[in-house]
Design a protein around this motif. Structure first.
Motif, PDB file in Angstrom:
ATOM      1  N   LEU A 127       1.475  -1.504   0.125  1.00  0.00           N
ATOM      2  CA  LEU A 127       0.141   0.237  -0.054  1.00  0.00           C
ATOM      3  C   LEU A 127       0.757   1.263  -0.027  1.00  0.00           C
ATOM      4  CD1 LEU A 127      -2.651  -1.334   2.921  1.00  0.00           C
ATOM      5  CD2 LEU A 127      -2.747  -1.462   0.507  1.00  0.00           C
ATOM      6  N   LEU A 128       0.618   2.354  -0.728  1.00  0.00           N
ATOM      7  CA  LEU A 128       1.439   3.779  -0.787  1.00  0.00           C
ATOM      8  C   LEU A 128       0.944   4.651   0.268  1.00  0.00           C
ATOM      9  CD1 LEU A 128       1.249   4.149  -4.603  1.00  0.00           C
ATOM     10  CD2 LEU A 128       2.687   3.050  -2.584  1.00  0.00           C
ATOM     11  N   GLU A 129       1.457   5.033   1.139  1.00  0.00           N
ATOM     12  CA  GLU A 129       1.441   5.882   2.552  1.00  0.00           C
ATOM     13  C   GLU A 129       1.125   7.073   2.365  1.00  0.00           C
ATOM     14  OE1 GLU A 129       3.504   5.317   5.755  1.00  0.00           O
ATOM     15  OE2 GLU A 129       2.681   6.639   6.909  1.00  0.00           O
ATOM     16  N   VAL A 130       0.191   7.750   2.459  1.00  0.00           N
ATOM     17  CA  VAL A 130      -0.144   9.486   2.607  1.00  0.00           C
ATOM     18  C   VAL A 130       0.068   9.973   3.271  1.00  0.00           C
ATOM     19  CG1 VAL A 130      -1.774  10.745   1.248  1.00  0.00           C
ATOM     20  CG2 VAL A 130      -1.864   8.132   0.061  1.00  0.00           C
ATOM     21  N   ASN A 131       0.663  10.739   3.155  1.00  0.00           N
ATOM     22  CA  ASN A 131       0.370  11.672   4.165  1.00  0.00           C
ATOM     23  C   ASN A 131      -0.634  12.761   4.111  1.00  0.00           C
ATOM     24  OD1 ASN A 131       1.275  14.164   6.638  1.00  0.00           O
ATOM     25  ND2 ASN A 131       3.229  14.546   5.100  1.00  0.00           N
ATOM     26  N   ILE A 132      -1.840  11.973   4.263  1.00  0.00           N
ATOM     27  CA  ILE A 132      -3.128  13.358   4.018  1.00  0.00           C
ATOM     28  C   ILE A 132      -3.122  14.198   5.123  1.00  0.00           C
ATOM     29  CG2 ILE A 132      -4.835  12.247   5.816  1.00  0.00           C
ATOM     30  CD1 ILE A 132      -5.450  13.023   1.932  1.00  0.00           C
ATOM     31  N   GLY A 133      -2.299  14.750   5.795  1.00  0.00           N
ATOM     32  CA  GLY A 133      -2.156  16.163   6.398  1.00  0.00           C
ATOM     33  C   GLY A 133      -1.635  17.084   5.971  1.00  0.00           C
ATOM     34  N   GLY A 134      -0.852  16.771   5.316  1.00  0.00           N
ATOM     35  CA  GLY A 134       0.374  17.374   5.200  1.00  0.00           C
ATOM     36  C   GLY A 134       1.554  17.542   5.731  1.00  0.00           C
ATOM     37  N   GLU A 135       1.231  16.636   6.701  1.00  0.00           N
ATOM     38  CA  GLU A 135       2.065  16.894   8.133  1.00  0.00           C
ATOM     39  C   GLU A 135       4.121  17.101   7.850  1.00  0.00           C
ATOM     40  OE1 GLU A 135       0.761  15.473  11.872  1.00  0.00           O
ATOM     41  OE2 GLU A 135       0.155  13.419  10.128  1.00  0.00           O
ATOM     42  N   GLU A 136       4.886  17.764   8.281  1.00  0.00           N
ATOM     43  CA  GLU A 136       5.884  17.893   7.897  1.00  0.00           C
ATOM     44  C   GLU A 136       6.555  17.272   9.018  1.00  0.00           C
ATOM     45  OE1 GLU A 136       8.008  20.248   6.950  1.00  0.00           O
ATOM     46  OE2 GLU A 136       6.744  21.749   6.067  1.00  0.00           O
ATOM     47  N   SER A 137       6.130  16.268   9.990  1.00  0.00           N
ATOM     48  CA  SER A 137       7.056  15.793  10.541  1.00  0.00           C
ATOM     49  C   SER A 137       6.803  14.132  10.280  1.00  0.00           C
ATOM     50  CB  SER A 137       6.280  15.924  11.318  1.00  0.00           C
ATOM     51  OG  SER A 137       4.804  15.207  12.211  1.00  0.00           O
ATOM     52  N   LYS A 138       5.490  14.021   8.854  1.00  0.00           N
ATOM     53  CA  LYS A 138       5.408  12.662   8.625  1.00  0.00           C
ATOM     54  C   LYS A 138       5.870  12.042   7.620  1.00  0.00           C
ATOM     55  CE  LYS A 138       1.225  10.940  11.408  1.00  0.00           C
ATOM     56  NZ  LYS A 138       0.035  11.636  11.483  1.00  0.00           N
ATOM     57  N   SER A 139       6.236  11.038   7.484  1.00  0.00           N
ATOM     58  CA  SER A 139       6.378  10.457   5.844  1.00  0.00           C
ATOM     59  C   SER A 139       5.420  10.496   4.596  1.00  0.00           C
ATOM     60  CB  SER A 139       7.835   9.558   5.654  1.00  0.00           C
ATOM     61  OG  SER A 139       6.995   8.130   7.197  1.00  0.00           O
ATOM     62  N   GLY A 140       5.467   9.717   4.004  1.00  0.00           N
ATOM     63  CA  GLY A 140       4.693   9.216   3.216  1.00  0.00           C
ATOM     64  C   GLY A 140       3.776  10.561   1.604  1.00  0.00           C
ATOM     65  N   PHE A 141       3.518  10.180   1.004  1.00  0.00           N
ATOM     66  CA  PHE A 141       3.171  10.851  -0.717  1.00  0.00           C
ATOM     67  C   PHE A 141       2.245  11.445   0.154  1.00  0.00           C
ATOM     68  CE2 PHE A 141       4.842   6.506  -1.466  1.00  0.00           C
ATOM     69  CZ  PHE A 141       5.316   6.428  -2.414  1.00  0.00           C
ATOM     70  N   SER A 142       2.229  13.011  -0.849  1.00  0.00           N
ATOM     71  CA  SER A 142       1.274  14.412  -0.598  1.00  0.00           C
ATOM     72  C   SER A 142       0.081  13.695  -1.389  1.00  0.00           C
ATOM     73  CB  SER A 142       1.940  15.305  -1.093  1.00  0.00           C
ATOM     74  OG  SER A 142       2.335  15.207  -2.539  1.00  0.00           O
ATOM     75  N   PRO A 143      -0.711  13.661  -2.009  1.00  0.00           N
ATOM     76  CA  PRO A 143      -2.161  13.447  -1.868  1.00  0.00           C
ATOM     77  C   PRO A 143      -1.918  13.729  -3.707  1.00  0.00           C
ATOM     78  CG  PRO A 143      -2.641  14.835   0.199  1.00  0.00           C
ATOM     79  CD  PRO A 143      -1.427  14.973   0.305  1.00  0.00           C
ATOM     80  N   GLU A 144      -1.082  15.315  -3.394  1.00  0.00           N
ATOM     81  CA  GLU A 144      -1.252  15.388  -5.284  1.00  0.00           C
ATOM     82  C   GLU A 144      -0.532  14.372  -5.793  1.00  0.00           C
ATOM     83  OE1 GLU A 144      -0.742  17.514  -2.339  1.00  0.00           O
ATOM     84  OE2 GLU A 144      -2.650  17.886  -2.599  1.00  0.00           O
ATOM     85  N   GLU A 145       0.779  13.483  -5.890  1.00  0.00           N
ATOM     86  CA  GLU A 145       1.769  13.077  -5.780  1.00  0.00           C
ATOM     87  C   GLU A 145       1.366  11.279  -6.105  1.00  0.00           C
ATOM     88  OE1 GLU A 145       5.458  13.961  -4.281  1.00  0.00           O
ATOM     89  OE2 GLU A 145       4.956  13.136  -2.176  1.00  0.00           O
ATOM     90  N   THR A 146       0.324  11.150  -5.117  1.00  0.00           N
ATOM     91  CA  THR A 146       0.018  10.070  -4.920  1.00  0.00           C
ATOM     92  C   THR A 146      -0.203   8.573  -6.062  1.00  0.00           C
ATOM     93  OG1 THR A 146      -0.991  10.597  -2.540  1.00  0.00           O
ATOM     94  CG2 THR A 146      -1.621   8.898  -3.758  1.00  0.00           C
ATOM     95  N   GLU A 147      -1.151   9.307  -6.773  1.00  0.00           N
ATOM     96  CA  GLU A 147      -1.537   9.101  -8.152  1.00  0.00           C
ATOM     97  C   GLU A 147      -0.475   8.955  -9.110  1.00  0.00           C
ATOM     98  OE1 GLU A 147      -4.346  11.045 -11.245  1.00  0.00           O
ATOM     99  OE2 GLU A 147      -3.549   9.824 -12.571  1.00  0.00           O
ATOM    100  N   ASN A 148       0.677   9.854  -9.763  1.00  0.00           N
ATOM    101  CA  ASN A 148       2.283   8.966 -10.099  1.00  0.00           C
ATOM    102  C   ASN A 148       2.532   8.294  -9.606  1.00  0.00           C
ATOM    103  OD1 ASN A 148       3.673  10.205 -12.254  1.00  0.00           O
ATOM    104  ND2 ASN A 148       4.647  10.987 -11.150  1.00  0.00           N
ATOM    105  N   ALA A 149       3.284   7.897  -8.668  1.00  0.00           N
ATOM    106  CA  ALA A 149       3.192   7.199  -6.997  1.00  0.00           C
ATOM    107  C   ALA A 149       3.171   5.456  -7.256  1.00  0.00           C
ATOM    108  CB  ALA A 149       3.377   8.006  -5.742  1.00  0.00           C
ATOM    109  N   VAL A 150       1.338   6.026  -7.267  1.00  0.00           N
ATOM    110  CA  VAL A 150       0.438   3.932  -8.182  1.00  0.00           C
ATOM    111  C   VAL A 150       1.511   4.003  -9.303  1.00  0.00           C
ATOM    112  CG1 VAL A 150      -1.350   3.541  -8.527  1.00  0.00           C
ATOM    113  CG2 VAL A 150      -1.632   4.886  -6.516  1.00  0.00           C
ATOM    114  N   ARG A 151       1.097   4.589 -10.338  1.00  0.00           N
ATOM    115  CA  ARG A 151       1.512   4.129 -11.918  1.00  0.00           C
ATOM    116  C   ARG A 151       2.981   3.956 -11.863  1.00  0.00           C
ATOM    117  NH1 ARG A 151      -1.689   5.706 -15.244  1.00  0.00           N
ATOM    118  NH2 ARG A 151      -3.553   7.565 -15.044  1.00  0.00           N
ATOM    119  N   LYS A 152       4.013   4.621 -11.192  1.00  0.00           N
ATOM    120  CA  LYS A 152       5.807   3.809 -11.186  1.00  0.00           C
ATOM    121  C   LYS A 152       5.722   3.540 -10.047  1.00  0.00           C
ATOM    122  CE  LYS A 152       7.512   8.495 -12.037  1.00  0.00           C
ATOM    123  NZ  LYS A 152       8.550   9.919 -11.518  1.00  0.00           N
TER     124      LYS A 152
END
Ligand SMILES: *Cc1c(COP(=O)(O)O)cnc(C)c1O
Length: 236
Positions: A127-152
């Motif tokens: 599963l791809l982890e999404v940083n849905i709250g846009g938190e600095e301290s958290k890792s994960g893909f931003s919502p905006e980059e998630t689709e591209n990350a799925v594609r890749k």
């Protein structure tokens, strides 16, 4: 480590968790059977985990490599997921010990999982982890980059992209998490609708002890529950 939980305490906790799960499913017109309850077993001793599995827990998740390795031989059965932050150099230690890595938070990590999976002749569900709250301290893909990350990641050999996972920002009230769960569900459905080759998008992992009912109401297909099943963790 945790204070050892009695069988009666676990039974009661488990019953309450199922009650909450069924109530949330019913409230949102969903079938509880479609939602996977994963027991987050960090700090829980192997005997207690085995007891939980005997009682019906089908999925367990560890979030630390060291703890997973030290307990895994003594645990019997259950589908095993890795749910914590995973360093690239540790992938090789767990690649043949879990069925799914829920917490893929970078392309670099996905590439290493791919490499190790190919080496072992397996296909690893991720599963791809999404940083849905846009938190600095958290890792994960931003919502905006998630689709591209799925594609890749979907293009990588040895990997099957099954969906998304998130941990929303810590909230004072469980209800505060609802907007993040709702945004995750939108993102999940949006990406699912694109039918990206080699991805399947069937799992949306979100919701923990405090807020899994709300996550279910907002579309979670997998909830990760620790404290509500096993009691408060006491780190020594
Ligand atoms: C510990 C943990 C959980 C469970 O948390 P609780 O609040 O104890 O239910 C869920 N997800 C991850 C990634 C965890 O590390």
């Amino acid at each position: 480590m945790m204070e050892k939980l009695s069988a009666e305490e676990f039974d009661l906790n488990y019953k309450n968790v199922l009650k909450r799960l069924y109530a949330a499913a019913e409230k949102s017109g969903r079938k509880a059977e479609e939602i996977t309850l994963l027991a987050a077993t960090k700090t829980v001793d192997a005997d207690t985990v085995n007891y939980a599995i005997q009682k019906g827990i089908t999925h367990i998740g560890e979030n630390r490599v060291q703890e997973l390795l030290s307990k895994q031989d003594r645990i019997v059965g259950a589908h095993r997921h890795f749910i914590g932050h995973l360093q690239t150099n540790k992938v090789k230690d767990i690649i043949d010990k879990v069925e799914m890595i829920e917490s893929v938070d970078s392309l670099r990590l996905a590439e290493e999982i791919s490499k190790q999976a190919v080496k072992h002749g397996i296909v690893m569900d991720i599963l791809l982890e999404v940083n849905i709250g846009g938190e600095e301290s958290k890792s994960g893909f931003s919502p905006e980059e998630t689709e591209n990350a799925v594609r890749k990641t979907a293009l990588l050999p040895g990997i099957a992209v099954k969906g998304l996972m998130t941990i929303p920002p810590v909230a004072e009230m469980p209800e505060d998490a609802r907007k993040f769960f709702r945004n995750m569900y939108k993102l999940f459905i949006d990406i699912k609708g694109k039918n990206i080759d080699n991805s399947c998008m069937s799992v949306l992992s979100m919701g923990m002890s405090n807020d899994f009912d709300i996550a279910v109401e907002e579309g979670a297909t997998l909830v990760r529950v620790g404290t509500s099943l096993f009691g408060r963790r006491v780190y020594k």
